[in-house]
Design a protein around this motif. Structure first.
Motif, PDB file in Angstrom:
ATOM      1  N   LEU A   1      51.918  42.190  45.424  1.00  0.00           N
ATOM      2  CA  LEU A   1      52.658  41.420  46.428  1.00  0.00           C
ATOM      3  C   LEU A   1      51.741  40.650  47.371  1.00  0.00           C
ATOM      4  CD1 LEU A   1      55.354  40.625  47.637  1.00  0.00           C
ATOM      5  CD2 LEU A   1      55.315  42.730  48.995  1.00  0.00           C
ATOM      6  N   PRO A   2      50.747  41.289  48.015  1.00  0.00           N
ATOM      7  CA  PRO A   2      49.865  40.477  48.885  1.00  0.00           C
ATOM      8  C   PRO A   2      49.080  39.433  48.128  1.00  0.00           C
ATOM      9  CG  PRO A   2      49.049  42.730  48.660  1.00  0.00           C
ATOM     10  CD  PRO A   2      50.419  42.718  48.100  1.00  0.00           C
ATOM     11  N   LEU A   3      48.717  39.717  46.872  1.00  0.00           N
ATOM     12  CA  LEU A   3      48.015  38.704  46.084  1.00  0.00           C
ATOM     13  C   LEU A   3      48.923  37.522  45.769  1.00  0.00           C
ATOM     14  CD1 LEU A   3      45.869  40.789  43.572  1.00  0.00           C
ATOM     15  CD2 LEU A   3      45.056  39.303  45.406  1.00  0.00           C
TER      16      LEU A   3
ATOM     17  N   LEU B   1      41.736  34.581  40.968  1.00  0.00           N
ATOM     18  CA  LEU B   1      42.834  35.402  41.474  1.00  0.00           C
ATOM     19  C   LEU B   1      43.267  36.425  40.430  1.00  0.00           C
ATOM     20  CD1 LEU B   1      44.985  32.653  43.255  1.00  0.00           C
ATOM     21  CD2 LEU B   1      43.528  34.377  44.329  1.00  0.00           C
ATOM     22  N   LEU B   2      43.324  35.996  39.181  1.00  0.00           N
ATOM     23  CA  LEU B   2      43.724  36.912  38.113  1.00  0.00           C
ATOM     24  C   LEU B   2      42.691  38.017  37.927  1.00  0.00           C
ATOM     25  CD1 LEU B   2      45.041  34.343  35.492  1.00  0.00           C
ATOM     26  CD2 LEU B   2      46.409  35.826  36.967  1.00  0.00           C
ATOM     27  N   MET B   3      41.411  37.659  37.960  1.00  0.00           N
ATOM     28  CA  MET B   3      40.368  38.671  37.811  1.00  0.00           C
ATOM     29  C   MET B   3      40.356  39.631  38.983  1.00  0.00           C
ATOM     30  SD  MET B   3      37.098  36.788  36.033  1.00  0.00           S
ATOM     31  CE  MET B   3      36.873  35.617  37.373  1.00  0.00           C
ATOM     32  N   LEU B   4      40.671  39.121  40.170  1.00  0.00           N
ATOM     33  CA  LEU B   4      40.748  39.992  41.346  1.00  0.00           C
ATOM     34  C   LEU B   4      41.838  41.030  41.173  1.00  0.00           C
ATOM     35  CD1 LEU B   4      39.917  40.712  44.243  1.00  0.00           C
ATOM     36  CD2 LEU B   4      41.532  38.973  45.052  1.00  0.00           C
ATOM     37  N   TYR B   5      42.978  40.609  40.648  1.00  0.00           N
ATOM     38  CA  TYR B   5      44.058  41.568  40.441  1.00  0.00           C
ATOM     39  C   TYR B   5      43.731  42.532  39.299  1.00  0.00           C
ATOM     40  CZ  TYR B   5      48.676  43.521  39.708  1.00  0.00           C
ATOM     41  OH  TYR B   5      49.722  44.389  39.566  1.00  0.00           O
ATOM     42  N   SER B   6      43.121  42.037  38.235  1.00  0.00           N
ATOM     43  CA  SER B   6      42.750  42.917  37.129  1.00  0.00           C
ATOM     44  C   SER B   6      41.762  43.982  37.582  1.00  0.00           C
ATOM     45  CB  SER B   6      42.142  42.107  35.978  1.00  0.00           C
ATOM     46  OG  SER B   6      43.080  41.211  35.434  1.00  0.00           O
ATOM     47  N   ALA B   7      40.867  43.611  38.494  1.00  0.00           N
ATOM     48  CA  ALA B   7      39.875  44.567  38.973  1.00  0.00           C
ATOM     49  C   ALA B   7      40.518  45.731  39.711  1.00  0.00           C
ATOM     50  CB  ALA B   7      38.865  43.862  39.881  1.00  0.00           C
ATOM     51  N   VAL B   8      41.709  45.510  40.291  1.00  0.00           N
ATOM     52  CA  VAL B   8      42.379  46.569  41.042  1.00  0.00           C
ATOM     53  C   VAL B   8      42.607  47.785  40.165  1.00  0.00           C
ATOM     54  CG1 VAL B   8      44.537  47.202  42.195  1.00  0.00           C
ATOM     55  CG2 VAL B   8      43.463  44.991  42.684  1.00  0.00           C
ATOM     56  N   TYR B   9      43.140  47.573  38.960  1.00  0.00           N
ATOM     57  CA  TYR B   9      43.434  48.717  38.100  1.00  0.00           C
ATOM     58  C   TYR B   9      42.324  49.008  37.102  1.00  0.00           C
ATOM     59  CZ  TYR B   9      45.467  44.741  35.479  1.00  0.00           C
ATOM     60  OH  TYR B   9      45.694  43.534  34.873  1.00  0.00           O
TER      61      TYR B   9
ATOM     62  N   LEU C   1      46.299  36.501  28.855  1.00  0.00           N
ATOM     63  CA  LEU C   1      45.056  36.723  28.121  1.00  0.00           C
ATOM     64  C   LEU C   1      43.954  37.261  29.024  1.00  0.00           C
ATOM     65  CD1 LEU C   1      44.691  33.792  25.561  1.00  0.00           C
ATOM     66  CD2 LEU C   1      45.450  36.131  25.209  1.00  0.00           C
ATOM     67  N   GLU C   2      43.936  36.847  30.268  1.00  0.00           N
ATOM     68  CA  GLU C   2      42.928  37.381  31.185  1.00  0.00           C
ATOM     69  C   GLU C   2      43.119  38.884  31.354  1.00  0.00           C
ATOM     70  OE1 GLU C   2      41.035  38.968  34.508  1.00  0.00           O
ATOM     71  OE2 GLU C   2      43.225  38.750  34.409  1.00  0.00           O
ATOM     72  N   HIS C   3      44.367  39.323  31.418  1.00  0.00           N
ATOM     73  CA  HIS C   3      44.663  40.758  31.514  1.00  0.00           C
ATOM     74  C   HIS C   3      44.150  41.496  30.280  1.00  0.00           C
ATOM     75  CE1 HIS C   3      46.953  44.491  31.685  1.00  0.00           C
ATOM     76  NE2 HIS C   3      47.470  44.176  30.519  1.00  0.00           N
ATOM     77  N   ILE C   4      44.445  40.973  29.103  1.00  0.00           N
ATOM     78  CA  ILE C   4      44.015  41.618  27.861  1.00  0.00           C
ATOM     79  C   ILE C   4      42.492  41.705  27.804  1.00  0.00           C
ATOM     80  CG2 ILE C   4      43.955  41.368  25.350  1.00  0.00           C
ATOM     81  CD1 ILE C   4      46.704  40.049  25.530  1.00  0.00           C
TER      82      ILE C   4
ATOM     83  N   PHE D   1      30.965  45.668  35.182  1.00  0.00           N
ATOM     84  CA  PHE D   1      32.250  45.025  34.910  1.00  0.00           C
ATOM     85  C   PHE D   1      32.517  43.895  35.901  1.00  0.00           C
ATOM     86  CE2 PHE D   1      36.802  44.854  36.033  1.00  0.00           C
ATOM     87  CZ  PHE D   1      37.313  44.394  34.832  1.00  0.00           C
ATOM     88  N   LEU D   2      32.327  44.158  37.178  1.00  0.00           N
ATOM     89  CA  LEU D   2      32.566  43.137  38.197  1.00  0.00           C
ATOM     90  C   LEU D   2      31.593  41.964  38.032  1.00  0.00           C
ATOM     91  CD1 LEU D   2      33.176  45.422  41.313  1.00  0.00           C
ATOM     92  CD2 LEU D   2      34.881  44.295  39.875  1.00  0.00           C
ATOM     93  N   LEU D   3      30.347  42.274  37.706  1.00  0.00           N
ATOM     94  CA  LEU D   3      29.356  41.206  37.523  1.00  0.00           C
ATOM     95  C   LEU D   3      29.709  40.322  36.334  1.00  0.00           C
ATOM     96  CD1 LEU D   3      26.655  39.906  38.301  1.00  0.00           C
ATOM     97  CD2 LEU D   3      25.520  41.587  36.823  1.00  0.00           C
ATOM     98  N   LEU D   4      30.102  40.943  35.223  1.00  0.00           N
ATOM     99  CA  LEU D   4      30.462  40.156  34.045  1.00  0.00           C
ATOM    100  C   LEU D   4      31.726  39.336  34.279  1.00  0.00           C
ATOM    101  CD1 LEU D   4      29.685  42.684  31.165  1.00  0.00           C
ATOM    102  CD2 LEU D   4      28.389  40.649  31.813  1.00  0.00           C
ATOM    103  N   GLN D   5      32.646  39.861  35.080  1.00  0.00           N
ATOM    104  CA  GLN D   5      33.841  39.097  35.418  1.00  0.00           C
ATOM    105  C   GLN D   5      33.477  37.805  36.144  1.00  0.00           C
ATOM    106  OE1 GLN D   5      36.430  40.233  33.621  1.00  0.00           O
ATOM    107  NE2 GLN D   5      37.789  40.819  35.276  1.00  0.00           N
ATOM    108  N   ILE D   6      32.589  37.945  37.116  1.00  0.00           N
ATOM    109  CA  ILE D   6      32.188  36.773  37.903  1.00  0.00           C
ATOM    110  C   ILE D   6      31.373  35.799  37.062  1.00  0.00           C
ATOM    111  CG2 ILE D   6      30.844  36.026  39.904  1.00  0.00           C
ATOM    112  CD1 ILE D   6      31.549  38.692  41.220  1.00  0.00           C
ATOM    113  N   LEU D   7      30.466  36.334  36.257  1.00  0.00           N
ATOM    114  CA  LEU D   7      29.614  35.471  35.445  1.00  0.00           C
ATOM    115  C   LEU D   7      30.412  34.682  34.411  1.00  0.00           C
ATOM    116  CD1 LEU D   7      26.421  37.635  34.775  1.00  0.00           C
ATOM    117  CD2 LEU D   7      26.631  35.589  36.210  1.00  0.00           C
ATOM    118  N   SER D   8      31.451  35.302  33.843  1.00  0.00           N
ATOM    119  CA  SER D   8      32.253  34.596  32.847  1.00  0.00           C
ATOM    120  C   SER D   8      32.915  33.368  33.443  1.00  0.00           C
ATOM    121  CB  SER D   8      33.309  35.537  32.265  1.00  0.00           C
ATOM    122  OG  SER D   8      34.207  35.974  33.274  1.00  0.00           O
TER     123      SER D   8
END
Length: 271
Positions: A34-36, A58-66, A168-171, A202-209
């Protein structure tokens, strides 16, 4: 990642997961949505067209939550099995180590049906965003004097990529989190090192991608959102393939390509 409740190993792992008190991932993830969403609406009003470039972030930020919680739980479950000596004992079962690795991931992801509901949320969001964008396109087209077929096709492709990148970002994030958690659990020493290093990786690879895809578009001299999204998905797909290959090497199953492709297909279909 379909669960097989009839397998004794799966029942054993499920009992292990129920031990202790943990933060429920599904309610927490839905509460963070909701806040996202509010932030995304605010960013859309403030940035206008630039929100398309910020959408993967934004999608990667939400995926990182879980995904961060899933990584920590996968690593903890690996460590618990290793301390109890169960990992070496069950490694002799016919499916092999790869089966054990994926079963641990399955138990964690499907706890409380979190994987199903989070995937459904992404698909519903993608459909809603696509419908809103199509409606906006037709409204804008009626106000323009002339819109060539080439321009209309280019806009439709861009809108389709925006909608496709949401599920696809979620997958890809879930697959990357699982594969990195398995690699961290099999390669690093202490449980704390495994969890912290895997989450940081994981967080680093998310940002680098994302940075590499945008950087490639800038280097090509074409500020195209469609190209940036396509490169973003492609870069993450190549990363998943490399991680999968590393897991096959760790499981000593690099000479079993047919079985690896079978397991990879089963993993992707469930996510």
């Amino acid at each position: 990642m379909r669960r097989d409740a009839r397998h004794p190993l799966a029942r054993h792992l499920r009992r292990q997961l129920k031990q202790g008190r943990r933060l429920p991932i599904l309610p927490f993830s839905l509460a963070c949505a909701l806040p996202l969403a509010v932030f995304a609406v605010y960013a859309y009003n403030a940035l206008d067209e630039a929100i398309g470039w910020a959408l993967p972030l934004l999608l990667m930020l939400y995926s990182a939550v879980y995904c961060v919680f899933w990584i920590a739980r996968i690593v903890a479950l690996f460590s618990r099995q290793a301390r109890q000596g169960a990992m070496d004992e069950v490694s002799v079962i016919p499916p092999g180590r790869l089966f054990i690795y994926l079963t641990i991931c399955k138990m964690v992801l499907n706890e409380d049906d979190a994987l199903y509901w989070l995937g459904l949320l992404r698909r519903v969001l993608a459909a809603g965003v696509f419908m809103l964008l199509i409606m906006s396109l037709f409204i804008a087209a009626t106000q323009l004097d002339r819109l060539s077929p080439w321009e209309l096709t280019a806009v439709l492709v861009e809108l389709a990529l925006v909608a496709v990148v949401i599920p696809l970002e979620h997958i890809q994030s879930v697959l990357s989190a699982c594969l990195l958690a398995v690699l961290g659990s099999t390669r690093l020493s202490s449980a704390f090192d495994r969890a912290s290093a895997t989450i940081a990786g994981f967080l680093l690879l998310q940002i680098l991608s994302y940075a590499l895809s945008v950087g490639a578009v800038v280097a090509l001299g074409r500020l195209s959102l469609s190209l940036a999204l396509a490169l973003f998905l492609l870069a993450r797909e190549l990363l998943i393939l490399l991680l999968w290959r590393a897991i096959l090497l760790a499981a000593n199953e690099d000479n079993a390509p047919a079985r690896s492709l079978l397991w990879q297909g089963a993993l992707r279909r469930r996510v």
